[in-house]
Design a protein around this motif. Structure first.
Motif, PDB file in Angstrom:
ATOM      1  N   LEU A 299       6.791  -9.738  -8.057  1.00  0.00           N
ATOM      2  CA  LEU A 299       6.386  -8.458  -8.434  1.00  0.00           C
ATOM      3  C   LEU A 299       5.836  -8.310  -9.618  1.00  0.00           C
ATOM      4  N   LYS A 300       4.433  -7.738  -9.631  1.00  0.00           N
ATOM      5  CA  LYS A 300       3.843  -7.333 -10.758  1.00  0.00           C
ATOM      6  C   LYS A 300       4.047  -5.961 -11.125  1.00  0.00           C
TER       7      LYS A 300
ATOM      8  N   SER B  13       0.977  -1.209   0.018  1.00  0.00           N
ATOM      9  CA  SER B  13      -0.103   0.057  -0.087  1.00  0.00           C
ATOM     10  C   SER B  13       1.010   1.211   0.046  1.00  0.00           C
ATOM     11  N   LEU B  14       2.221   1.015   0.164  1.00  0.00           N
ATOM     12  CA  LEU B  14       3.106   2.203   0.112  1.00  0.00           C
ATOM     13  C   LEU B  14       3.953   2.117  -1.197  1.00  0.00           C
ATOM     14  N   PRO B  15       4.576   3.547  -1.461  1.00  0.00           N
ATOM     15  CA  PRO B  15       5.238   3.752  -2.535  1.00  0.00           C
ATOM     16  C   PRO B  15       6.678   3.016  -2.466  1.00  0.00           C
TER      17      PRO B  15
ATOM     18  N   GLU C 295       4.339   3.557  -7.669  1.00  0.00           N
ATOM     19  CA  GLU C 295       3.431   4.147  -6.871  1.00  0.00           C
ATOM     20  C   GLU C 295       2.673   3.004  -6.266  1.00  0.00           C
ATOM     21  N   PRO C 296       1.843   2.980  -5.507  1.00  0.00           N
ATOM     22  CA  PRO C 296       1.133   1.757  -4.984  1.00  0.00           C
ATOM     23  C   PRO C 296      -0.038   1.053  -6.020  1.00  0.00           C
ATOM     24  N   ASN C 297      -0.585   1.966  -6.620  1.00  0.00           N
ATOM     25  CA  ASN C 297      -1.373   1.496  -7.808  1.00  0.00           C
ATOM     26  C   ASN C 297      -0.905   1.133  -9.111  1.00  0.00           C
ATOM     27  N   SER C 298       0.595   1.122  -9.085  1.00  0.00           N
ATOM     28  CA  SER C 298       1.187   0.484 -10.154  1.00  0.00           C
ATOM     29  C   SER C 298       1.845  -0.801 -10.143  1.00  0.00           C
TER      30      SER C 298
END
Length: 466
Positions: A449-450, A408-410, A424-427
């Motif tokens: 890691l995706k 949830s963190l960068p 970034e968390p959403n990436s």
């Protein structure tokens, strides 16, 4: 500027050669890390004659692969034979020399005259580099070793910049190599540096004052931190000063005790990064990083910083502006991986700098916790190029977790040449080896890691952001 003057300036500056960046590799993984982050040359050894008996070393099969991978990036491999062998060890040395030569190494690092003689006999085509263990401090010694077939000399670590300057002038045709970063030994066999450090009377010149035999007394002991900041720790950080019987009120040694125990005989690590322009100007052939016993992460941090600094100097030489070199950002990065304060060692005559104290706002910065960035993971090496290309195309990377990673963190990619890219968390997302999505992973496990970020490459480290 007149075009003729500009041409002359450019011609003058392009003749300036940067020193080779020589990095340590205690095993094959560390070799690949050093190569990835920009080393010009890498030194390594087997489990035998390399002065790092606890290091994993490399097999001769791995050594051959290392040579091929290094040459593909125009780098070199130097093989360590720098232990001082006993008679019982001699029988195995010829075979080791021959196998390393067959692997294609570009040089042997040797300290012992007998090993040197064997290297000339069994692999005369391989360059010989003299180890710092030979304790070379003067031009006659350099010339002697040159007559024995040595092409490069790693100078003794207790030399100042003035000493090195004189040797460069006296021996212009011999390659000179200098340690610029890493742990500093206070003694090698009987060649102790305590007297030189404390009283400026070197034992190697017969002027030892025997400080190891002095009688010491506690002069002052005080906490470095307030008790309420120790979080209940029984041993807060303490600064202990001691005096010596003949100098009863003078601080002779100061010990910084971090919590329970203190590194009394290894008070600082060497860091000559601020003086890299000096090494360029004075045509030092190679600058060497200590650390074959250190982690791959350490190798990544330090090699990356020195590579970026040298690249900056390359640009500055083109503009005749070496004086504009700024080491502050590089030092901040080095503080994050140092376990001891970083200092100038013997390099500055009659002065020793502790960079952790002289850099504004960096008190105790050698403690990685003060910087706030933690290692999260390393993207695992992919031996075959087609697999690496497939991983990049799919955005599916095998990783080894180095610290607690909360998705949830960068996160920050530690890329070569000091380049930093934020995930970034959403990436991105994290999965375990069964392909199940995981929000938090902990140190010591392998995972996936995706992420489709084009900057991702095998071998790099990932850390938390500030």
């Amino acid at each position: 500027m007149d075009s003729k003057v500009l041409q002359e300036t450019h011609r003058k500056n392009t003749s300036i050669k940067l020193p080779e960046l020589l990095a340590p590799a205690g095993n094959f993984e560390k070799f690949r890390t050093a190569l990835l982050y920009g080393a010009d040359a890498i030194y390594m050894g087997s489990e035998n004659l390399n002065l790092r008996a606890s290091a994993d070393g490399v097999s001769f099969s791995q050594l051959k692969t290392a040579v091929l991978e290094a040459e593909a990036k125009k780098a070199k491999i130097y093989y360590c034979l720098n232990a001082l062998p006993m008679e019982k060890h001699l029988k195995n040395i010829p075979s080791e020399i021959e196998q390393a030569a067959l692997a294609g190494v570009h040089g042997f690092i040797i300290a012992d005259p007998g090993v040197l003689r064997l290297a000339k006999k069994y692999a005369p085509q391989i360059e010989i580099h003299l180890s710092t263990q030979a304790n070379t401090t003067n031009s006659e010694s350099i010339n002697f070793w040159k007559e024995q077939g040595v092409s490069r000399v790693n100078l003794a670590r207790e030399l100042s910049c003035s000493d090195i300057y004189r040797l460069r002038k006296k021996c212009p045709d011999t390659e000179l190599e200098v340690f610029v970063h890493g742990a500093m030994c206070l003694a090698v066999s009987g060649q102790c540096l305590l007297s030189a450090w404390l009283n400026n009377r070197p034992a190697n010149l017969g002027r030892c004052t025997h400080p190891c035999r002095f009688e010491y007394k506690t002069l002052e002991a005080k906490p470095k931190t307030q008790c309420d900041s120790c979080d209940g720790d029984l041993y807060p950080e303490t600064e202990l000063s001691v005096s010596e019987r003949k100098r009863p009120n003078e601080r002779v040694w100061t010990i910084d005790q971090d919590r329970d125990y203190a590194r009394f005989w290894s008070p600082q690590d060497l860091c000559l990064l601020p003086y890299l322009p000096w090494f360029v100007k004075n045509k030092i052939d190679s600058i060497k990083i200590e650390g074959r016993m250190k982690s791959s992460a350490y190798v990544a941090y330090v090699v990356n910083v020195y590579r970026a600094a040298l690249n900056q100097l390359s640009t500055l030489t083109q503009n005749n502006s070496l004086n504009l070199f700024d080491s502050s950002a590089y030092l901040q990065e080095l503080f994050s991986t140092a376990t001891r304060p970083l200092g100038s060692g013997f390099f500055i005559p009659n002065m020793r700098l502790n960079f952790n104290e002289t850099e504004p706002g960096t008190e105790n910065a050698h403690n990685t916790n003060t910087k706030g960035q933690r290692l999260l993971a390393r993207i695992l090496d992919l031996d075959q190029q087609k697999f690496a290309e497939a991983a990049k195309e799919k955005g599916d990377w095998n990783i080894e977790i180095k610290g607690t990673w909360d998705s949830s963190l960068p996160a920050e990619l530690m890329l070569p040449n000091f380049k930093k890219v934020i995930l970034e968390p959403n990436s991105y997302s994290l999965e375990n080896t069964r392909g199940e999505k995981i929000s938090v992973l902990h140190s010591g496990v392998r995972a996936r890691l995706k992420a489709n970020n084009p900057e991702l490459i095998a071998g790099i480290f990932i850390r938390s952001t500030l």
